[in-house]
Scaffold this active site. Structure first.
Site, short mmCIF file in Angstrom:
data_model
loop_
_atom_site.label_atom_id
_atom_site.label_comp_id
_atom_site.label_asym_id
_atom_site.label_seq_id
_atom_site.Cartn_x
_atom_site.Cartn_y
_atom_site.Cartn_z
N ASP A 324 17.50 49.50 -5.79
CA ASP A 324 17.21 50.28 -6.99
C ASP A 324 15.90 51.03 -6.69
O ASP A 324 15.11 50.59 -5.86
CB ASP A 324 17.03 49.33 -8.18
CG ASP A 324 16.61 50.07 -9.43
OD1 ASP A 324 17.21 51.11 -9.75
OD2 ASP A 324 15.66 49.60 -10.08
N ASP A 517 15.18 45.05 -10.03
CA ASP A 517 14.15 44.39 -10.83
C ASP A 517 14.69 43.23 -11.65
O ASP A 517 13.94 42.52 -12.31
CB ASP A 517 13.41 45.38 -11.74
CG ASP A 517 14.34 46.10 -12.70
OD1 ASP A 517 15.47 45.60 -12.93
OD2 ASP A 517 13.97 47.16 -13.23
N ASP A 521 19.48 45.60 -13.71
CA ASP A 521 20.40 45.59 -12.57
C ASP A 521 21.18 44.29 -12.43
O ASP A 521 21.73 44.02 -11.36
CB ASP A 521 19.61 45.85 -11.28
CG ASP A 521 18.95 47.21 -11.29
OD1 ASP A 521 19.64 48.19 -11.61
OD2 ASP A 521 17.75 47.28 -10.98
#
Length: 622
Positions: A324, A517, A521
């Site tokens: 991410d 994180d 996600d």
């Protein structure tokens, strides 16, 4: 060394002295006078019983519970056989060296557990609660949300909360592995398990103890050993069938040659005893789990929590790693760098954005409110709605305001002027009137590029970045970091689809990892072969969703834990090959009478000690 291990060491020393004395006397011919069976037998039984009584006790106890075939049973059968054919010194030697190996194993396990058990010390014993102006010491379980606790200098923080008064430096090393203290002041979030430095802190509790960071970490550590790697499960099953097969083979070796070949029964009984000692699966049963435990311990030393040895195994096979962007590769510290108002002033545009984003905790909202510099009057705001992947819709002063990306403007039918700048662009509109755009920029973490270089060196073939940002923003960050592939303008559901497509491209023994994180996600962390969460100093979602948790946001720890995983698997495989190879060779020699009981002792205890020493290398980080 534990009290129990010290007692065992004392028994070994006493038995070894007795055994050495008897062997010396025998070598000097001083035992000629006691060659008769009862006296010589009784003399050698002294060290035998001193060092081996607990093995016999455990064997009898296990048999009474239906657990016949284990190492205690093998040692008893082998030494009883040696005693039966008059090889008293060999019987004592087997018991003595076996116990030395067991002591060494216990000490090694204790060492490998130390890095993990140190984390158990983060559990607070009490909390100082402020009630009616008085400080009262209570159990952390008895503290409720909203209560105010007092944390004195040097005390461990018992619960998660927000500092309401005081300034101090907090030692987070037990959670993050970092030695640099973290400064906290009024308004700072603070998590349980850390140690308060020098100042007095008053903290308003935000989570009950069962939901606190320290409680979740302790649960994670306690359950780590229950999730075994495939090779560990194989060894467990192997030992379950291997031991009874070996016992049957030894019985056949003792009985069949004398019956069918007319050989001496005593000779083949001795060979069978040697066969049993050699075949004891201690080296495998002990060293393989110990190797994985050492790897988990080495990771925990660096502030990386691995939920089980199976995840170390998967991590060692990881060839593709997906990141991410925001908060993982970048700092997530957004700042307003440019404003382009249309029909309003910059101050009015920024005020409207701060009002619309007033209830949001998103980093973009934080940047807008920080740039506004004042506390927004939220009495002017009603009916705020977050539109995932698009932005915010709110009613400000009775009129609908939209603050978000280009997709939101298109969805709401707003004609807008596209902003070509690289960064996160927030477009604002009031009903169908376009009011302008605000550019917000994020910065790449300084260690991110080096971490990606180290990942390549560690064997990762492909790096991918997924982001909800615009294509230009994502590609600019990817170029800066050296990312192989980037997918931008993704909604949370799109990220799962991209990960599934990447998984389909992998080979049979290749694995994909995702780093996020742990908050937005969670679906992707769960879908990847191995989910690695940025702990963000104790994020609940990170601890729950991921397989591996970095207790701080330092992604340099990912290549480090990959090296630990691969080193652990190498050590485990070395132990398996070495133990099986040596045992197979000495077993064959023993069956043909070319190996004596001392060779058998080496094939059992010697191989176990060497395998344990090799396993302990997993504790050392590279």
């Amino acid at each position: 060394m534990t009290k129990k291990q010290k007692k065992m060491l004392f028994r070994i020393i006493i038995a070894a002295i007795c055994f050495a004395l008897l062997m010396t006397l025998e070598h000097m011919g001083r035992l000629e006078m006691v060659r008769e069976f009862p006296m010589r037998f009784l003399l050698f039984m002294i060290p035998y019983v001193i060092v081996g009584w607990d093995i016999i006790y455990r064997a009898v106890k296990n048999i009474s519970h239906g657990q016949v075939f284990d190492e205690n049973f093998l040692m008893c059968i082998a030494t009883f056989g040696a005693l039966g054919v008059g090889e008293y010194s060999e019987a004592v030697a087997v018991m003595l060296f076996y116990q030395i190996g067991e002591l060494f194993q216990g000490y090694a396990v204790g060492r490998s557990r130390q890095s993990i058990s140190d984390m158990m010390d983060i559990c607070p014993e009490y909390a100082n609660i402020e009630r009616d102006g008085q400080i009262e010491q209570v159990d952390p379980d008895d503290v409720g949300i909203g209560d105010v606790i007092v944390v004195k200098a040097g005390e461990r923080i018992p619960l998660d909360g927000v500092v309401i008064s005081g300034n101090s430096f907090v030692d987070t090393s037990a959670l993050t592995g970092e030695s640099v203290p973290r400064k906290v002041r009024e308004g700072s979030d603070i998590i349980s398990g850390c140690v308060n430095g020098s100042g007095l802190l008053k903290v308003r509790v935000t989570k009950e103890f069962d939901d606190s960071t320290v409680s979740k970490i302790l649960e994670l550590v306690e359950n780590a050993s229950s999730k075994k790697a495939k090779v560990e499960n194989f060894i467990t099953k192997f030992a379950r069938y291997y031991t009874p097969v070996v016992v049957c083979a030894a019985a056949a070796l003792a009985v069949l040659p004398p019956l069918f070949l007319g050989e001496a029964f005593g000779e083949w009984l001795t060979r069978a005893c040697i066969f049993l000692v050699i075949s004891c699966p201690c080296a495998l049963v002990i060293s393989v789990p110990l190797g994985f435990f050492g790897g988990i311990g080495a990771a925990s030393r660096q502030g990386v929590l691995v939920k089980g040895s199976n995840y170390l195994e998967v991590l060692s096979e990881m060839k593709t790693i997906v990141f991410d962007k925001t908060g993982t590769l970048t700092k997530g510290e957004f700042v307003v760098t440019k404003m382009e108002p249309v029909g309003v002033t910059k101050e009015e545009l920024l005020e409207l954005a701060a009002l619309a984003e007033g209830y949001s905790d998103h980093p973009v909202a934080g940047a807008l409110k920080a740039a506004y510099g004042k506390t927004p009057n939220m009495e002017r705001v009603a009916d705020t709605e977050e539109i995932p992947g698009h932005g915010i819709q709110a009613v400000v002063d009775g009129r609908t305001v939209y603050a978000g990306n280009a997709k939101l403007m298109e969805q709401k039918g707003v004609v807008y002027e596209s902003n070509p700048d690289v960064g996160t662009v927030v477009y604002l509109a009031r009903e169908t009137e376009f009011l302008g755009s605000i550019l917000i920029s994020d910065t790449v973490k300084p260690e991110a590029k080096e971490a990606l270089i180290q990942l390549k060196k560690s064997g990762t073939a492909k790096t991918v970045m997924l982001t909800g940002d615009r294509k230009e923003v994502g590609e600019a960050a990817a170029r800066q970091l050296g990312i192989d592939q980037v997918y931008a303008e993704l909604l949370p559901g799109d990220k799962v689809e991209k990960v599934e497509a990447l998984l389909a491209e992998l080979g049979e023994k290749e694995r994909l990892g995702f780093v996020g994180d742990g908050i937005n996600d969670a679906p992707v962390l769960g879908r990847a072969d191995i989910g690695i969460a940025m702990g963000s100093m104790g994020s609940d979602a990170a601890i729950e969703a991921a397989d591996i948790v970095l207790m701080d946001d330092n992604i340099m720890k990912i290549p480090a834990v990959m090296r630990i995983a691969r080193k652990t698997l190498r050590i485990v495989k070395q132990n398996i090959v070495f133990a099986l190879g040596v045992k197979a060779a000495v077993l064959i020699l023993g069956a043909f009478g070319a190996a004596n009981m001392w060779a058998a002792v080496f094939a059992d205890v010697g191989v176990s000690v060497i395998a344990i020493l090799n396993s302990m290398r997993a504790l050392r980080t590279e």
